[in-house]
Design a protein around this motif. Structure first.
Motif, PDB file in Angstrom:
ATOM      1  N   GLY A 353       0.854  -1.191   0.000  1.00  0.00           N
ATOM      2  CA  GLY A 353       0.000   0.000   0.000  1.00  0.00           C
ATOM      3  C   GLY A 353       0.878   1.224   0.000  1.00  0.00           C
ATOM      4  O   GLY A 353       1.957   1.232  -0.606  1.00  0.00           O
ATOM      5  N   VAL A 354       0.462   2.262   0.719  1.00  0.00           N
ATOM      6  CA  VAL A 354       1.259   3.488   0.808  1.00  0.00           C
ATOM      7  C   VAL A 354       2.206   3.360   1.999  1.00  0.00           C
ATOM      8  O   VAL A 354       1.777   3.296   3.141  1.00  0.00           O
ATOM      9  N   ASP A 355       3.498   3.322   1.706  1.00  0.00           N
ATOM     10  CA  ASP A 355       4.521   3.183   2.740  1.00  0.00           C
ATOM     11  C   ASP A 355       4.682   4.511   3.474  1.00  0.00           C
ATOM     12  O   ASP A 355       4.862   5.553   2.861  1.00  0.00           O
ATOM     13  N   SER A 400      -5.118  -5.314  -7.615  1.00  0.00           N
ATOM     14  CA  SER A 400      -6.550  -5.450  -7.309  1.00  0.00           C
ATOM     15  C   SER A 400      -6.739  -6.517  -6.249  1.00  0.00           C
ATOM     16  O   SER A 400      -6.044  -7.529  -6.245  1.00  0.00           O
ATOM     17  N   MET A 401      -7.658  -6.267  -5.325  1.00  0.00           N
ATOM     18  CA  MET A 401      -7.891  -7.197  -4.226  1.00  0.00           C
ATOM     19  C   MET A 401      -8.403  -8.542  -4.734  1.00  0.00           C
ATOM     20  O   MET A 401      -7.979  -9.596  -4.259  1.00  0.00           O
ATOM     21  N   LEU A 429      -4.980   2.492  -3.438  1.00  0.00           N
ATOM     22  CA  LEU A 429      -6.006   1.719  -4.152  1.00  0.00           C
ATOM     23  C   LEU A 429      -7.388   1.775  -3.494  1.00  0.00           C
ATOM     24  O   LEU A 429      -8.367   1.393  -4.107  1.00  0.00           O
ATOM     25  N   PHE A 430      -7.457   2.236  -2.250  1.00  0.00           N
ATOM     26  CA  PHE A 430      -8.721   2.202  -1.503  1.00  0.00           C
ATOM     27  C   PHE A 430      -8.938   3.534  -0.792  1.00  0.00           C
ATOM     28  O   PHE A 430      -7.995   4.294  -0.561  1.00  0.00           O
ATOM     29  N   GLU A 431     -10.191   3.771  -0.394  1.00  0.00           N
ATOM     30  CA  GLU A 431     -10.499   5.013   0.327  1.00  0.00           C
ATOM     31  C   GLU A 431      -9.900   4.982   1.731  1.00  0.00           C
ATOM     32  O   GLU A 431      -9.411   5.981   2.242  1.00  0.00           O
ATOM     33  N   GLU A 435     -12.432  -0.040   3.741  1.00  0.00           N
ATOM     34  CA  GLU A 435     -12.822  -0.465   2.385  1.00  0.00           C
ATOM     35  C   GLU A 435     -11.909  -1.601   1.916  1.00  0.00           C
ATOM     36  O   GLU A 435     -12.375  -2.579   1.324  1.00  0.00           O
ATOM     37  N   ARG A 436     -10.623  -1.488   2.216  1.00  0.00           N
ATOM     38  CA  ARG A 436      -9.667  -2.543   1.840  1.00  0.00           C
ATOM     39  C   ARG A 436     -10.079  -3.869   2.487  1.00  0.00           C
ATOM     40  O   ARG A 436     -10.084  -4.919   1.847  1.00  0.00           O
TER      41      ARG A 436
END
Length: 447
Positions: A353-355, A400-401, A429-431, A435-436
């Motif tokens: 994700g975002v590091d 994508s999940m 990728l997600f709000e 959501e993830r």
């Protein structure tokens, strides 16, 4: 307070609208400004309230007329509008600071890099079971300010992020809990861990000798800070490793809690949640309960029947004897460390994700021991590949999940576990992490 003091509120989300409700009730002239786009439900709430608001930018002249500004926690201190307010000497505070001025309720404030949501909900669960008039707010539940405006509670249990604590001036919880400190959100703190630590310790800065500070005595960063600085509150440490004269510790697989006026003992095996981290969360929560003189039977029952937190080591389904676990709330390496540590079978790990300035080195021994395959889920996975490329035979990449879960399904064998524990924020990728987690659960159910 002079009549019709002006308050400007930056951010039309949960904390912004909650603050608007309370400020209007207290006679402020209210203006709400959101640089982005506000959700429909919040716009409706502001219209129903008869409050002026804007979205898609800031009316600087209007905001700079304010006597005080409430900044939503997601807005960084370096935002141009915030900088202009600071330059002009206009106080910029958090919702927590603002709302605490208008309630006589006693406050239990809970912060930490990990475990704060579980501990907050656990404390609330005990207090509710004990029949106390208690509200839960901060990072969980309805806005604190909204509850202060509309409810009449004797106690509040507040989950507090470092961002919320950055905006306090006089806020003082009667009981403060610091679950632990590990590097997190360093992108907001100039990549300096000392700035982040200082932010967390703001929770106790206004406490007095009549207040209590509960903390992890096994946590090196917490102990280092306490070794350098004095705090006024009465200290109640908790530990898995060392006996404490005052506070909580483990002895012969029993949790023992000693507070100034009482003692409490219960077997670790009766806790509703598994894992070392949850033993610590239970110690912190039951220490709070002991301070409030809640009946021991109530504490024990609440320790045994607590349901835990969604997206934190949440068992989703077993398919073909493979267990799928949703730990989407693990947004830093320390949270993922606890998740991997609790795995009892070979694991297919979905990460990425975002590091936020992660150091993956602490995970290497656990990855070597427990992980058979890694699936990277993020826009930029280079750092993860660099950290773990030599640890596992199979390392794959996806954005994508659904694809990540399908890959995991193919890689997992009977008796394995598939663990979503990203160690990163979700915003690429997600709000948000919720959501993830929901997407993970849906993808598993659709296998």
């Amino acid at each position: 307070m002079k009549n019709k003091q002006k308050i400007a509120i930056l951010g039309a989300g949960e904390s912004g609208v909650g603050t608007a409700i309370l400020a209007k009730k207290q006679g402020f002239e209210v203006f709400v400004s959101d640089f982005g786009k506000a959700k429909v439900k919040y716009k409706k709430a502001l219209n129903d309230l008869g409050v002026e608001w804007e979205e898609g930018g800031h009316n600087e002249a209007r905001i700079l007329e304010a006597d005080i500004v409430m900044k939503s926690p997601g807005i960084p201190e370096k935002a141009p509008m915030v900088q202009k307010l600071v330059e002009k000497g206009i106080p910029v505070i958090s919702e927590i600071e603002f709302a605490s001025k208008f309630t006589s309720a006693k406050i239990i404030g809970i912060t930490g890099s990990n475990g704060k949501t579980t501990t907050t909900k656990w404390v609330y669960h005990i207090l509710k079971n004990a029949g106390l008039a208690v509200g839960m707010a901060g990072n969980v539940g309805d806005s604190f300010a909204k509850q202060v405006a509309e409810e009449n509670f004797d106690w509040y249990v507040l989950e507090l992020s470092s961002f919320q604590l950055d905006g306090i001036i006089e806020f003082r919880p009667h009981i403060a809990v610091l679950t632990n400190i590990t590097p997190d959100h360093l992108d907001r703190y100039d990549y300096k861990i000392e700035n982040y630590i200082e932010s967390k310790f703001r929770i106790t800065r206004n406490q007095t000798e009549d207040d209590f500070f509960i903390y992890d005595a096994d946590d090196e960063l917490t102990l280092a800070w306490l070794g350098k600085y004095q705090i006024k509150a009465q200290k109640l440490p908790f530990s898995l490793d060392t006996k404490q004269k005052m506070g909580a510790y483990l002895e012969d697989n029993n949790i023992k809690i000693i507070t100034p006026n009482s003692q409490f003992i219960m077997p670790k095996s009766s806790l509703a949640l598994e894992g070392k981290h949850n033993t610590k969360n239970a110690m912190a929560a039951s220490t709070v309960a002991q301070l409030l003189r809640i009946r021991k039977e109530t504490i024990r029952a609440s320790m045994e029947n607590f349901q835990g937190v969604e997206h934190r080591l949440e068992k989703v389904l077993k398919i073909n004897n493979v267990l799928y676990i949703n730990d989407s709330k693990a947004t830093n390496t320390n949270a993922t460390y606890y998740a991997l540590d609790s795995m009892e079978s070979e694991t297919v790990w979905i990460v990425g994700g975002v590091d936020k300035g992660n150091n993956y080195a602490e995970l290497l021994p656990l990855v070597n021991e427990k992980v058979k395959a890694i699936i990277c889920l993020g826009v930029d996975n280079a750092k993860i590949f660099e950290a773990f490329g030599n640890c596992v035979e199979v390392m794959m990449e996806t954005q994508s999940m659904t694809e990540a879960v399908q890959m995991a399904y193919k890689l997992a064998e009977k008796g394995n576990t598939v663990l979503l524990s990203p160690a990163c924020a979700s915003f690429d990728l997600f709000e948000n992490y919720e959501e993830r987690g929901r997407e993970f659960k849906n993808a598993v159910r659709n296998l």
